[in-house]
Design an enzyme around this catalytic site. Structure first.
Site, mmCIF file in Angstrom:
data_model
loop_
_atom_site.group_PDB
_atom_site.id
_atom_site.type_symbol
_atom_site.label_atom_id
_atom_site.label_comp_id
_atom_site.label_asym_id
_atom_site.label_seq_id
_atom_site.Cartn_x
_atom_site.Cartn_y
_atom_site.Cartn_z
ATOM 1 N N HIS A 12 -0.118 -0.244 -9.564
ATOM 2 C CA HIS A 12 -1.079 -1.055 -8.840
ATOM 3 C C HIS A 12 -1.687 -2.127 -9.442
ATOM 4 C CE1 HIS A 12 -3.750 -0.668 -4.865
ATOM 5 N NE2 HIS A 12 -3.594 -2.088 -5.207
ATOM 6 N N ARG B 196 0.780 -1.040 0.040
ATOM 7 C CA ARG B 196 0.110 0.035 0.041
ATOM 8 C C ARG B 196 0.790 1.170 0.059
ATOM 9 N NH1 ARG B 196 -3.386 -2.312 -1.633
ATOM 10 N NH2 ARG B 196 -5.637 -2.643 -0.798
ATOM 11 N N GLU C 60 -2.704 7.801 -5.290
ATOM 12 C CA GLU C 60 -3.002 7.269 -6.488
ATOM 13 C C GLU C 60 -4.562 7.718 -6.805
ATOM 14 O OE1 GLU C 60 -3.072 2.858 -5.992
ATOM 15 O OE2 GLU C 60 -1.330 2.847 -5.040
HETATM 16 O O1 LIG Z 1 -5.821 -5.335 -2.163
HETATM 17 C C1 LIG Z 1 -5.721 -5.856 -3.263
HETATM 18 O O2 LIG Z 1 -6.244 -6.825 -3.551
HETATM 19 C C2 LIG Z 1 -4.980 -5.221 -4.117
HETATM 20 O O3 LIG Z 1 -4.006 -4.115 -3.790
HETATM 21 C C3 LIG Z 1 -5.371 -5.138 -5.550
HETATM 22 O O4 LIG Z 1 -6.258 -4.214 -5.660
HETATM 23 P P1 LIG Z 1 -6.802 -3.921 -7.430
HETATM 24 O O5 LIG Z 1 -8.223 -5.118 -7.125
HETATM 25 O O6 LIG Z 1 -7.425 -2.620 -7.389
HETATM 26 O O7 LIG Z 1 -6.164 -4.427 -8.335
#
Ligand SMILES: O=C(O)[C@H](O)COP(=O)(O)O
Length: 316
Positions: free
Chosen positions: A291, A244, A273
């Site tokens: 991400h 994160r 973000e």
């Molecule tokens: O917490 C999560 O599962 C990941 O950070 C993935 O995030 P995303 O589904 O936005 O790709």
């Protein structure tokens, strides 16, 4: 019953939900329109990834919501306790994406030690005229084998990362406030396996010992890594964050990269973000991804079908 998958859902998830009698809407509704959309369309289940926020305002405005589902792990975009206090089920898929995230960690590590991110930026610009200069610039790589990987947070994703590190011949150390010990089993195609017990140590000693550090922790209230912690690390350490934004102080990271204290960083997540700081985006020592830790076909398939089976069992 209607399911709004506002940040998308895999085809397999849609098919499983439809088979269970649900109608799945995959229209992307703007954040400020979500509550109205849910009410106007009698949506019973809202599914999100990390983009859409499901905060108190939406929960209060939408009394018809029965389930809030997070396709993935982190629930920091959902007011989980508040939703539960209103009798809403809140679900996620914590086990579905571990391998994908762990593989991305190694994409960043391998990029970092062999300068792939920078080489990929510069070869198209100068590769035809300065090939030998670039060969020299990127010619002092490092092997991962034999080095120590420090894993901060040895839960599911941390363990998947540990497995891959052990498979590559790395030494693995970990820090974790909640897990006293884990057995990590590396299985090979010939049926053989090797189990290694990892006993987490203090964060301070991990920072001192590790050649590379990878974070696998949930969203934090304060930074884990600032100038003070960078100062305690080995010179030339490599840092990866696929967990994160907000875990690492990005201003301090850039300083540590510029001074050479940190050799490279691999970042999949950012404090801001979807608009990461420009000094990160432009930095030659940072391998960047937007991400995408869980963004593989395999992980999204598992996430979609797991969400579908939880929804069907809760509402059928
Ligand atoms: O917490 C999560 O599962 C990941 O950070 C993935 O995030 P995303 O589904 O936005 O790709």
């Amino acid at each position: 019953m209607k399911v709004l998958a506002n940040d998308g859902i895999s085809k397999s998830g849609i098919l499983a939900l439809e088979k269970g009698g649900f109608e799945v809407i995959t229209t992307k509704v703007a954040q400020e329109q979500v509550a109205n959309y849910i009410n106007e369309n009698n949506v019973s289940v809202i599914l999100v990834r990390s983009a859409t926020k499901v905060r108190k305002d939406i929960i209060d405005a939408c009394p018809g919501i029965k389930i809030i589902g997070r396709g993935g792990v982190g629930m920091d975009n959902i007011d989980v306790d508040y939703a539960k206090s209103k009798g809403i089920h809140v679900i996620n898929t914590p086990a579905s994406s571990s391998e994908s995230v762990a593989e991305l960690v190694f994409a960043h590590l391998l990029s970092g030690v062999r300068f792939l991110h920078d080489s990929n930026r510069n070869m198209p610009l100068e590769g035809d005229t300065k090939f030998n200069d670039l060969k020299k610039a990127y010619g002092n790589g490092t092997e991962l084998r034999g080095k120590t990987l420090g894993i901060v947070g040895i839960g599911r994703i941390g363990q998947a990362t540990a497995k891959m590190a052990l498979g590559l011949g790395m030494k693995v150390i970990a820090a974790d406030s909640f897990i006293p010990s884990v057995d990590v089993k590396v299985e090979f195609f010939d049926g053989q396996s090797v189990t290694t017990t990892i006993v987490p140590q203090s964060l301070e000693s991990l920072f001192k010992e590790a050649d590379f550090i990878s974070f696998h922790v949930p969203a934090q209230n304060g930074y884990i890594l600032t100038e003070k912690e960078f100062a305690t690390m080995k010179d030339g350490v490599g840092i990866v964050n696929c967990a994160r934004g907000g875990v690492i102080n990005e201003v301090d990271l850039v300083k540590a990269l510029d001074s050479g204290k940190v050799a490279f960083a691999g970042l999949d997540v950012f404090e801001n973000e979807p608009t990461p700081a420009t000094q990160l985006l432009m930095h030659p020592k940072i391998s960047l991804t937007p991400h995408i830790g869980a963004a593989t076909g395999e992980a999204q398939d598992r996430i979609g079908t797991e969400l579908a089976s939880q929804i069907i069992s809760l509402l059928s």
